[in-house]
Design a protein around this motif. Structure first.
Motif, short mmCIF file in Angstrom:
data_model
loop_
_atom_site.label_atom_id
_atom_site.label_comp_id
_atom_site.label_asym_id
_atom_site.label_seq_id
_atom_site.Cartn_x
_atom_site.Cartn_y
_atom_site.Cartn_z
N LEU A 58 4.97 2.63 -9.82
CA LEU A 58 5.94 3.65 -10.19
C LEU A 58 6.67 3.28 -11.47
N GLY A 59 6.78 1.99 -11.75
CA GLY A 59 7.39 1.58 -13.00
C GLY A 59 6.61 2.06 -14.21
N GLN A 60 5.28 2.10 -14.09
CA GLN A 60 4.47 2.63 -15.18
C GLN A 60 4.74 4.11 -15.38
N TYR A 61 4.92 4.82 -14.28
CA TYR A 61 5.22 6.26 -14.38
C TYR A 61 6.53 6.49 -15.12
N LEU A 105 18.60 7.11 -7.27
CA LEU A 105 19.43 7.62 -6.18
C LEU A 105 18.86 8.86 -5.49
N PRO A 106 18.40 9.90 -6.20
CA PRO A 106 17.91 11.09 -5.47
C PRO A 106 16.71 10.79 -4.56
N VAL A 107 15.78 9.98 -5.07
CA VAL A 107 14.57 9.69 -4.28
C VAL A 107 14.91 8.78 -3.11
N THR A 108 15.70 7.76 -3.35
CA THR A 108 16.05 6.83 -2.27
C THR A 108 16.88 7.52 -1.19
N LEU A 109 17.68 8.51 -1.54
CA LEU A 109 18.45 9.24 -0.53
C LEU A 109 17.52 10.00 0.41
N ILE A 110 16.52 10.65 -0.15
CA ILE A 110 15.55 11.36 0.69
C ILE A 110 14.76 10.38 1.54
N LEU A 111 14.36 9.26 0.97
CA LEU A 111 13.62 8.26 1.75
C LEU A 111 14.49 7.67 2.85
N LEU A 115 5.27 3.12 15.18
CA LEU A 115 6.21 3.29 14.08
C LEU A 115 5.54 3.10 12.72
N PHE A 116 4.66 2.09 12.61
CA PHE A 116 4.02 1.83 11.32
C PHE A 116 3.03 2.94 10.97
N ALA A 117 2.31 3.45 11.96
CA ALA A 117 1.35 4.52 11.68
C ALA A 117 2.04 5.81 11.32
N LEU A 118 3.28 6.01 11.78
CA LEU A 118 4.01 7.23 11.49
C LEU A 118 4.94 7.10 10.28
N GLY A 119 5.62 5.97 10.18
CA GLY A 119 6.65 5.83 9.15
C GLY A 119 6.10 5.63 7.75
N LEU A 120 5.02 4.85 7.62
CA LEU A 120 4.50 4.57 6.28
C LEU A 120 3.93 5.81 5.60
N PRO A 121 3.07 6.59 6.25
CA PRO A 121 2.60 7.83 5.58
C PRO A 121 3.72 8.82 5.31
N ALA A 122 4.67 8.92 6.26
CA ALA A 122 5.79 9.85 6.04
C ALA A 122 6.64 9.41 4.85
N GLY A 123 6.86 8.10 4.70
CA GLY A 123 7.64 7.61 3.57
C GLY A 123 6.94 7.84 2.24
N VAL A 124 5.62 7.63 2.22
CA VAL A 124 4.87 7.84 0.97
C VAL A 124 4.86 9.31 0.58
N LEU A 125 4.59 10.19 1.56
CA LEU A 125 4.57 11.62 1.27
C LEU A 125 5.95 12.13 0.85
N ALA A 126 6.97 11.67 1.55
CA ALA A 126 8.33 12.10 1.19
C ALA A 126 8.72 11.58 -0.19
N GLY A 127 8.32 10.36 -0.51
CA GLY A 127 8.63 9.81 -1.83
C GLY A 127 7.94 10.57 -2.95
N ILE A 128 6.66 10.91 -2.74
CA ILE A 128 5.94 11.68 -3.77
C ILE A 128 6.56 13.06 -3.95
N ALA A 129 6.89 13.70 -2.82
CA ALA A 129 7.54 15.02 -2.91
C ALA A 129 8.89 14.92 -3.61
N ALA A 130 9.65 13.88 -3.30
CA ALA A 130 10.95 13.71 -3.95
C ALA A 130 10.81 13.45 -5.44
N LEU A 131 9.79 12.67 -5.84
CA LEU A 131 9.56 12.43 -7.26
C LEU A 131 9.21 13.73 -7.99
#
Length: 260
Positions: free
Chosen positions: A128-131, A191-197, A216-232
């Motif tokens: 994400l730093g490259q982005y 701040l905006p992305v981390t608040l959603i995450l 929890l790992f099978a549910l939380g990790l994909p949800a966090g990645v998808l939510a982070g991409i949507a927030a970005l």
């Protein structure tokens, strides 16, 4: 007896004058994010430094120390290097803010393990730093920030003339204080992305407590990645405005260092 002279003494004096002027410019380009990148060849960097130094020698009247390898000359060279490094380091601080923001976002998304080689420094940084770095670089170049910064480097020869170019303690403290501004800008970007995450992780924790059979790992990790991409994606316009403000702030800080 007639003594012939071909003017090589004057040519040598102009050569040493050019080398002396190249010290400040070369130090600034070395510390700057774009020009000092590991991908930029050293030969190209030296050529750019020499080209700018030729223009400075033609535009700005300069007093070069008579003996560069004597103690006063070495002190003057150290002064030039200090001013150039300060101008480049201030710009580097502003470009480090997106990397810090990407560390926070990547850690919250679970993508901190994904890292790539940073083309600016050659070190490993989050994906994400490259982005964020590419976004800030494009905005900075589109706004003409590199031209304004080079103009500040040239103007520094009039504000801080060679031989009397030691940065004052107030100016050095000003450079250090810009580090705090860098962390504030990083928090504003993340701040905006981390608040959603944070909300997604809170909901994931509630679901895991209400239904312990869920993985929890099978549910939380994909949800966090998808939510982070949507927030970005949603926060991209806001991030662009923040990058533009960060570019303007970087140039303002560089101008304050030389007293403009």
């Amino acid at each position: 007896m007639i003594q012939l002279t071909f003017g090589f003494g004057a040519v040598e004096a102009e050569l040493w004058r050019l080398v002396f002027v190249m010290t400040r410019i070369g130090a600034a380009l070395l510390a700057a994010p774009f020009f000092g990148a590991a991908a930029v060849p050293v030969q190209l960097r030296v050529a750019m430094t020499a080209a700018i130094a030729v223009l400075v020698c033609a535009w700005v009247p300069l007093q070069v120390p008579p003996a560069l390898f004597a103690l006063p000359g070495l002190i003057a060279i150290a002064q030039e290097a200090l001013v150039g490094l300060a101008l480049g380091f201030v710009l580097q601080l502003s470009f480090a803010a997106p990397i810090v923001a990407a560390e926070q976002i990547g850690g919250a998304m679970g993508m901190s393990i994904a890292s790539t080689a940073d083309p600016l420094s050659g070190a490993h940084s989050p994906a994400l730093g490259q982005y964020f770095t590419v976004m800030l670089s494009v905005i900075f170049l589109a706004l003409g920030g590199h031209l304004t910064w080079l103009q500040l480097v040239i103007d520094s020869y009039q504000v801080l003339p060679p031989g009397a170019a030691w940065l004052s303690p107030e100016q050095l403290h000003l450079v250090i204080s810009f580090g705090g501004s860098m962390f504030v800008a990083a928090v504003a970007i993340a701040l905006p992305v981390t608040l959603i995450l944070l909300l997604v992780q809170f909901l994931t924790g509630v679901l895991s407590r209400s239904a312990p059979s869920l993985n929890l790992f099978a549910l939380g990790l994909p949800a966090g990645v998808l939510a982070g991409i949507a927030a970005l994606i949603v926060a991209a316009p806001l991030a662009a405005e923040q990058m533009a403000d960060l570019s303007a702030e970087a140039l303002t800080n560089a101008a304050q260092v030389i007293g403009q």
